[in-house]
Design a protein around this motif. Structure first.
Motif, mmCIF file in Angstrom:
data_model
loop_
_atom_site.group_PDB
_atom_site.id
_atom_site.type_symbol
_atom_site.label_atom_id
_atom_site.label_comp_id
_atom_site.label_asym_id
_atom_site.label_seq_id
_atom_site.Cartn_x
_atom_site.Cartn_y
_atom_site.Cartn_z
ATOM 1 N N GLU A 227 43.428 43.637 42.411
ATOM 2 C CA GLU A 227 42.000 43.872 42.222
ATOM 3 C C GLU A 227 41.390 42.835 41.276
ATOM 4 O O GLU A 227 40.313 42.292 41.548
ATOM 5 N N LEU B 7 41.209 39.369 43.042
ATOM 6 C CA LEU B 7 40.127 39.253 44.014
ATOM 7 C C LEU B 7 38.768 39.137 43.329
ATOM 8 O O LEU B 7 37.850 38.496 43.856
ATOM 9 N N GLU B 8 38.629 39.746 42.144
ATOM 10 C CA GLU B 8 37.346 39.708 41.448
ATOM 11 C C GLU B 8 37.144 38.438 40.633
ATOM 12 O O GLU B 8 36.020 38.143 40.223
ATOM 13 N N ASN B 9 38.213 37.684 40.380
ATOM 14 C CA ASN B 9 38.102 36.562 39.451
ATOM 15 C C ASN B 9 38.591 35.216 39.984
ATOM 16 O O ASN B 9 38.349 34.198 39.347
ATOM 17 N N LEU C 29 38.315 44.776 35.153
ATOM 18 C CA LEU C 29 37.692 45.063 36.429
ATOM 19 C C LEU C 29 36.222 45.371 36.212
ATOM 20 O O LEU C 29 35.822 45.883 35.157
ATOM 21 N N THR C 30 35.405 45.072 37.195
ATOM 22 C CA THR C 30 33.968 45.301 37.067
ATOM 23 C C THR C 30 33.664 46.763 36.771
ATOM 24 O O THR C 30 32.783 47.077 35.972
ATOM 25 N N SER D 236 30.502 38.391 36.824
ATOM 26 C CA SER D 236 31.406 39.312 37.506
ATOM 27 C C SER D 236 30.662 40.549 37.998
ATOM 28 O O SER D 236 30.844 40.989 39.143
ATOM 29 N N ASN E 112 30.531 41.119 41.949
ATOM 30 C CA ASN E 112 31.393 42.228 42.375
ATOM 31 C C ASN E 112 30.674 43.567 42.470
ATOM 32 O O ASN E 112 31.131 44.465 43.187
ATOM 33 N N GLN F 295 30.519 42.354 46.602
ATOM 34 C CA GLN F 295 31.568 41.506 47.165
ATOM 35 C C GLN F 295 32.575 41.168 46.079
ATOM 36 O O GLN F 295 32.215 41.026 44.908
ATOM 37 N N HIS F 296 33.834 41.052 46.475
ATOM 38 C CA HIS F 296 34.798 40.459 45.553
ATOM 39 C C HIS F 296 34.457 38.981 45.415
ATOM 40 O O HIS F 296 33.966 38.352 46.358
ATOM 41 N N ASP G 179 36.041 37.058 48.230
ATOM 42 C CA ASP G 179 35.332 37.067 49.514
ATOM 43 C C ASP G 179 34.032 36.279 49.437
ATOM 44 O O ASP G 179 33.636 35.613 50.404
#
Length: 380
Positions: free
Chosen positions: A164, A167-169, A248-249, A310, A314, A319-320, A323
Motif C-alpha cells: 500500500e 503504490l502511494e509513494n 498511508l494517506t 499524497s 491518493n 488514485q494511487h 496508477d
C-alpha cells in the motif's frame, strides 16, 4: 535404494546448499548487509534443522545437544520476519527490543531443563526413547504451530502495508520485494503443512509411511533451497526498500474530518486548482519519464509538501500515485503506437522511452487502461 539412505543423501545435499548460500550472502557485496546476514542466519538454522536426518550416531552420544537442536526451530520464523522487515524498509535496524522474539525459544528450553537436560545416564536415554509421549514435548509442538501461524500472519500484514505504501509513494513498476517475500511465505506455509501432515502419521494406522513422508519433505526442502540459490545468484541486488516513516494517506488525514473532506472535494476551488496545476505540470514537463520517480521527488519539483501531494493524489484524485503516474506513461505510449512515423520502434524501446523498466509491467498496465496488449493496440 533404501529410503533412509536416500533421505540422508537429500538432507546432506540440502544442508550443503543452505550453508553455501549462507556463505554467499555473507560474502557478497550489497547495500543491505543486514538483510543478507539475517537471511544467512536463517539458512544456517534451517541447515541445522535438516541435519537431524543424517547425524543419528552423533545424536546418541550427545543427547543434550540434540534436544537443543530441536528447539532452534523456534528461531527460524522470527528470523524470517525480521528479514522481511529489513528488505521492506530501507531504514530498518536491529534493536534490543527484537530480542523479545527469542522468548519462545528460551521458555521451551527452561521447560525442558528439569526432565531432559538435567537427566543423567540411563534415565536420559530412556527419556529420549519415550519423549514423544511426554507433556513437555506436547507443549513444544503446540508452541511451534502457534508461533508459525503468528509469524506467517505477521509477514503477510507487513507485506500488505508495504504494498500500500509503495503504490502511494513510488511509480517504479518493479514489485520484486513484494513478490519475493509473498512467494517465500507461501512456500513456507505449504512446506509446513506437509511437515505437520507427516508428523501426524506417527499417531495413525499409517505410521509405516512416516519415513516415506520424510523423504518427500526432504525433497520439498531441497527444492525450496535450490530456488533460494537461483534467486540469490540472479538477483543479488533484488530489493528496493521503502522508508518506514512513510504514512498511508488514510493515516495522514484526520479521521474526524475525513467525511467532510470527501463531501467538499468536488466543490473546493483550492483543491481543484491544485489538481489542475499538477495535471498541467505532468503534461508539460513529463516527470513520469523518470523510471524511478517517487512522490517525494515530484513534491520537490512542484514545491508542494509531500504529505499534501499524497493526500491530493491518493485521496482527492482517488488514485494511487503508482496508477496516477503510469496513466501518463500509458497515454504517452499510446501516442507513440498510433504514430505511423514511429512504426520502426519496438515495444521494448517504447516502454523504456515512456518510463517503464520491465516489459511485463508495461503490458499489465497497458492492458489495464486499454483492454488491449501494446501490439494489438498498434495493429488496431
Amino acid at each position: 535404494m533404501d529410503r533412509l539412505v536416500f533421505l540422508n543423501i537429500i538432507a546432506a545435499i540440502g544442508v550443503s546448499v543452505s550453508l553455501l548460500l549462507a556463505f554467499f550472502l555473507l560474502s557478497v557485496k550489497t547495500g543491505n548487509k543486514q538483510a543478507n546476514r539475517l537471511f544467512a542466519t536463517f539458512l544456517i538454522l534451517t541447515a541445522v534443522d535438516l541435519g537431524g536426518f543424517f547425524i543419528y550416531d552423533f545424536i546418541i552420544s550427545n543427547l543434550d545437544l540434540e534436544i537443543f537442536r530441536w528447539t532452534t526451530c523456534l528461531l527460524i520464523m522470527p528470523l524470517f520476519y525480521l528479514y522481511a522487515l529489513s528488505i521492506c524498509y530501507s531504514d530498518f535496524q536491529l534493536k534490543p527490543k527484537h530480542l523479545l522474539h527469542t522468548i519462545p525459544f528460551i521458555v521451551v528450553n527452561l521447560v525442558l531443563t528439569p526432565r531432559f537436560y538435567l537427566a543423567t545416564g540411563i534415565d536420559k536415554e530412556l527419556i529420549f526413547e519415550i519423549h514423544r509421549r511426554m507433556p513437555e514435548l506436547y507443549f513444544f509442538r503446540i508452541l511451534i504451530e502457534v508461533q508459525y501461524l503468528f509469524y506467517i500472519i505477521s509477514v503477510l500484514l507487513v507485506l500488505k502495508k508495504y504494498r500500500e505504501i509503495y503504490l502511494e509513494n513510488y511509480a517504479n513498476a518493479s514489485t520484486s520485494t513484494y513478490k519475493w517475500l509473498l512467494q517465500m511465505t507461501i512456500a513456507f506455509l505449504v512446506s509446513h503443512v506437509f511437515v505437520v501432515s507427516k508428523n501426524l502419521l506417527r499417531y495413525t494406522t499409517y505410521s509405516d509411511l512416516f519415513l516415506s513422508a520424510n523423504v518427500l519433505v526432504g525433497i520439498i526442502a531441497l527444492c525450496i533451497t535450490f530456488w533460494f540459490v537461483l534467486k540469490a545468484l540472479n538477483y543479488p541486488e533484488l530489493f528496493r526498500g521503502i522508508d518506514s516513516k512513510l504514512e498511508l494517506t488514510k493515516d495522514i488525514l484526520p479521521k474526524a474530518n475525513l467525511n467532510l473532506t470527501e463531501s467538499k472535494n468536488s466543490q473546493d476551488p483550492v483543491i481543484n486548482s491544485q489538481i489542475e496545476t499538477l495535471k498541467k505540470y505532468m503534461a508539460n514537463e513529463e516527470p513520469y519519464l523518470d523510471p524511478s520517480l517517487s512522490i517525494q521527488q515530484l513534491s520537490n519539483q512542484i514545491n508542494m509538501p509531500v504529505r499534501d501531494l499524497s493526500v491530493l493524489i491518493n485521496h482527492h484524485m482517488n488514485q494511487h500515485f503508482f496508477d496516477f503516474v503510469n496513466e501518463y506513461r500509458i497515454q504517452k505510449a499510446m501516442g507513440i503506437l498510433k504514430n505511423k512515423t514511429k512504426n520502426s520502434l519496438t515495444i521494448l524501446e517504447i516502454l523504456y522511452e515512456v518510463g517503464f523498466n520491465s516489459k511485463s509491467s508495461f503490458n499489465t498496465s497497458f492492458k489495464k487502461y486499454t483492454d488491449l496488449t501494446p501490439t494489438a493496440y498498434r495493429n488496431s
